[in-house]
Structures are given as C-alpha cells and as structure tokens.
Design a protein around this motif. Structure first.
Motif, PDB file in Angstrom:
ATOM      1  N   PHE A 111       0.806  -1.226   0.000  1.00  0.00           N
ATOM      2  CA  PHE A 111       0.000   0.000   0.000  1.00  0.00           C
ATOM      3  C   PHE A 111       0.838   1.274   0.000  1.00  0.00           C
ATOM      4  N   GLN A 112       2.149   1.106   0.059  1.00  0.00           N
ATOM      5  CA  GLN A 112       3.073   2.253   0.034  1.00  0.00           C
ATOM      6  C   GLN A 112       2.756   3.281   1.117  1.00  0.00           C
ATOM      7  N   MET A 113       2.350   2.800   2.295  1.00  0.00           N
ATOM      8  CA  MET A 113       2.073   3.702   3.408  1.00  0.00           C
ATOM      9  C   MET A 113       3.389   4.199   3.997  1.00  0.00           C
ATOM     10  N   ARG A 114       3.413   5.471   4.333  1.00  0.00           N
ATOM     11  CA  ARG A 114       4.603   6.097   4.885  1.00  0.00           C
ATOM     12  C   ARG A 114       4.223   7.033   6.026  1.00  0.00           C
ATOM     13  N   CYS A 115       5.216   7.435   6.800  1.00  0.00           N
ATOM     14  CA  CYS A 115       4.995   8.302   7.963  1.00  0.00           C
ATOM     15  C   CYS A 115       5.473   9.724   7.689  1.00  0.00           C
ATOM     16  N   THR A 116       4.928  10.662   8.439  1.00  0.00           N
ATOM     17  CA  THR A 116       5.364  12.052   8.417  1.00  0.00           C
ATOM     18  C   THR A 116       5.855  12.419   9.810  1.00  0.00           C
ATOM     19  N   LYS A 117       6.522  13.569   9.915  1.00  0.00           N
ATOM     20  CA  LYS A 117       6.944  14.030  11.239  1.00  0.00           C
ATOM     21  C   LYS A 117       5.738  14.249  12.142  1.00  0.00           C
ATOM     22  N   GLU A 118       4.655  14.746  11.550  1.00  0.00           N
ATOM     23  CA  GLU A 118       3.443  14.981  12.331  1.00  0.00           C
ATOM     24  C   GLU A 118       2.862  13.687  12.889  1.00  0.00           C
ATOM     25  N   SER A 119       3.096  12.584  12.181  1.00  0.00           N
ATOM     26  CA  SER A 119       2.553  11.302  12.633  1.00  0.00           C
ATOM     27  C   SER A 119       3.197  10.843  13.935  1.00  0.00           C
ATOM     28  N   ILE A 120       4.427  11.274  14.189  1.00  0.00           N
ATOM     29  CA  ILE A 120       5.091  10.937  15.457  1.00  0.00           C
ATOM     30  C   ILE A 120       4.314  11.555  16.614  1.00  0.00           C
ATOM     31  N   PHE A 121       3.970  12.812  16.479  1.00  0.00           N
ATOM     32  CA  PHE A 121       3.233  13.506  17.542  1.00  0.00           C
ATOM     33  C   PHE A 121       1.801  12.994  17.639  1.00  0.00           C
ATOM     34  N   PHE A 122       1.253  12.566  16.508  1.00  0.00           N
ATOM     35  CA  PHE A 122      -0.074  11.951  16.534  1.00  0.00           C
ATOM     36  C   PHE A 122      -0.056  10.682  17.370  1.00  0.00           C
ATOM     37  N   ALA A 123       0.946   9.832  17.154  1.00  0.00           N
ATOM     38  CA  ALA A 123       1.064   8.588  17.918  1.00  0.00           C
ATOM     39  C   ALA A 123       1.312   8.888  19.397  1.00  0.00           C
ATOM     40  N   PHE A 124       2.124   9.900  19.673  1.00  0.00           N
ATOM     41  CA  PHE A 124       2.404  10.285  21.062  1.00  0.00           C
ATOM     42  C   PHE A 124       1.134  10.766  21.751  1.00  0.00           C
ATOM     43  N   LYS A 125       0.315  11.535  21.027  1.00  0.00           N
ATOM     44  CA  LYS A 125      -0.941  12.014  21.592  1.00  0.00           C
ATOM     45  C   LYS A 125      -1.896  10.861  21.875  1.00  0.00           C
ATOM     46  N   VAL A 126      -2.007   9.925  20.919  1.00  0.00           N
ATOM     47  CA  VAL A 126      -2.884   8.768  21.110  1.00  0.00           C
ATOM     48  C   VAL A 126      -2.427   7.941  22.308  1.00  0.00           C
ATOM     49  N   LEU A 127      -1.110   7.742  22.420  1.00  0.00           N
ATOM     50  CA  LEU A 127      -0.564   6.977  23.537  1.00  0.00           C
ATOM     51  C   LEU A 127      -0.985   7.590  24.865  1.00  0.00           C
ATOM     52  N   ASN A 128      -0.838   8.897  24.995  1.00  0.00           N
ATOM     53  CA  ASN A 128      -1.142   9.547  26.270  1.00  0.00           C
ATOM     54  C   ASN A 128      -2.632   9.673  26.527  1.00  0.00           C
ATOM     55  N   LEU A 129      -3.423   9.744  25.470  1.00  0.00           N
ATOM     56  CA  LEU A 129      -4.872   9.717  25.660  1.00  0.00           C
ATOM     57  C   LEU A 129      -5.331   8.352  26.166  1.00  0.00           C
ATOM     58  N   LEU A 130      -4.693   7.294  25.686  1.00  0.00           N
ATOM     59  CA  LEU A 130      -5.049   5.943  26.117  1.00  0.00           C
ATOM     60  C   LEU A 130      -4.636   5.673  27.559  1.00  0.00           C
ATOM     61  N   ILE A 131      -3.575   6.328  27.997  1.00  0.00           N
ATOM     62  CA  ILE A 131      -3.056   6.082  29.346  1.00  0.00           C
ATOM     63  C   ILE A 131      -4.107   6.375  30.411  1.00  0.00           C
ATOM     64  N   VAL A 132      -4.923   7.395  30.195  1.00  0.00           N
ATOM     65  CA  VAL A 132      -5.899   7.806  31.226  1.00  0.00           C
ATOM     66  C   VAL A 132      -6.913   6.703  31.524  1.00  0.00           C
ATOM     67  N   PRO A 133      -7.675   6.199  30.531  1.00  0.00           N
ATOM     68  CA  PRO A 133      -8.624   5.116  30.857  1.00  0.00           C
ATOM     69  C   PRO A 133      -7.924   3.822  31.283  1.00  0.00           C
TER      70      PRO A 133
END
Length: 228
Positions: free
Chosen positions: A148-170
């Motif tokens: 599928f030729q999926m690739r990452c961007t610099k913004e995707s790093i912060f997206f993953a970091f945000k998701v990680l910390n949002l998940l930590i709460v519940p």
C-alpha cells in the motif's frame, strides 16, 4: 517458563524475519488482485491467531498450566492497539491507523521480540502465540509499507504520542480498579534480556523515562519510512 524458551524464541524470530522479508518483496511485485487476496489472508490469519491464543489460555488454565483471569486477558496493552490498528490500516487503507500500528509496534512489539519476557510462557505453543502477538504486527506493517506504500510524516510521530497519552488515562483507571498492569503503569515489564532503552525499572521513573524517549526513538524509526 520452560527451559528451552529463549532458544525457541530466537528460532521463531529468525523464521519470522525471513517471512517479513518475503512478504515485503511480494508486496512490491504483487498485482491488484494478489494484494486484495493477500490482505484478506493477513486479516483473517491475524484474527484467527488472537482467537486461538485466547482459547488456548482458557484451555491451559483448566489444565493448571496458566492462571487465567478475564481482567488481565483483555487486549489493552500497547501491542494490542498496534495489532488491531494494523488490521484497520489494511482494511480501510487509512494511514492514521498505520501511524499507530507503526510507532506502537516498532517500539513495544519490536522490543518485545528483541528483549523478551517469559512471565506468560509455559510451553512451545504459548511461546509461539506470544511471539505471533508481536511478530504479526511487523508482518502486517511490512505489507502496508510494500503493498500500500504507506509512509509516515513528522506529524505522525506527535499523533502517535498524543494517542498513547490519551489511552493512558482510561487504562490507568482500569488498572486502579482491577489491579492489572496494562501499559506497565503499575510495574515495569520483567525482561529476560537486558533492554538498554529501559535503564531503570523503578516506579514511576521508568514511565517518565519512556515518555521522554518516545519522540526521539520514534524519530529514528520514522526516518526509513518517511514520506518523500
């Protein structure tokens, strides 16, 4: 944990390494119909592995080999989120799911393979399914990257970091009421092989350390798969 655990673990790792490479190169050469068919094969195989793993734990618990508890069997570790995000990435072709699968998978799952722990391993079958829990994530990522030729961007790093910390709460709330250790928020993982990325296992300092190195580490693994 059984005596041959680490030997079997590294044999499985070597075999899966060859499978990852084979799948990656197949994805680069596959035509549209082959990509469609193989994608469904990966999705059904991944779901089947999860069902088999869950059933095996119930069965082995009845034989006194495993301490089964529904509260600890829920798919709430980062690797579980990476696992199912990789399936959603293949099914929907949305790169937002790929970002979660890639950064969660190439941190948690990859480290789980390189520096294994053996707290839930009691025979060759449990060794294999536990390994698949991590190595299938990388298998699916290899397919997303090549087919599928999926690739990452610099913004995707912060997206993953945000998701990680949002998940930590519940997850933290769930751990508090059940006494479980998802996301390793109550206790550091027990490793059989030293992990240089986890120099301390003292609570809560190892959590702060992981938070601190997450973005630099993800930047390093972003470089081989960056867009453009």
């Amino acid at each position: 944990m059984y005596p041959e655990y680490l030997t079997h673990h590294y044999i499985i790792t070597l075999i899966m390494f060859l499978v990852w490479i084979g799948v990656y190169f197949f994805g680069q050469k596959a035509n549209v119909q082959q990509i469609k068919s193989f994608t469904w094969l990966l999705i059904f195989f991944s779901l089947g592995q999860e069902i088999f793993d869950f059933g095996q734990r119930i069965y082995d618990s009845s034989r006194g080999l495993y301490d089964f508890s529904l509260t600890k069997e829920l798919p709430l570790h980062p690797c579980h989120f990476a696992y199912f995000a990789s399936l959603l990435a293949m099914y929907t072709k949305k790169e937002s799911y790929f970002y979660i699968a890639y950064f969660f998978g190439m941190s948690g799952a990859f480290m789980g393979i390189v520096t294994p722990g053996g707290d839930t391993i009691y025979n060759i079958s449990s060794n294999l399914t536990a390994h698949f829990q991590h190595s299938i994530i990388i298998l699916n990522l290899a397919w997303c990257l090549s087919a599928f030729q999926m690739r990452c961007t610099k913004e995707s790093i912060f997206f993953a970091f945000k998701v990680l910390n949002l998940l930590i709460v519940p997850i933290f709330i769930y751990n508090y009421f059940t006494g479980e250790n998802f996301f390793f928020l109550r206790e550091a993982p027990a490793l059989l092989v030293y992990n240089p990325l986890l120099p301390t296992t003292v609570w809560p300092w190892y959590i702060f350390w992981i938070e601190m190195i997450f973005i630099p580490y993800c930047y390093l693994i972003y470089l081989p798969v960056k867009k453009g």
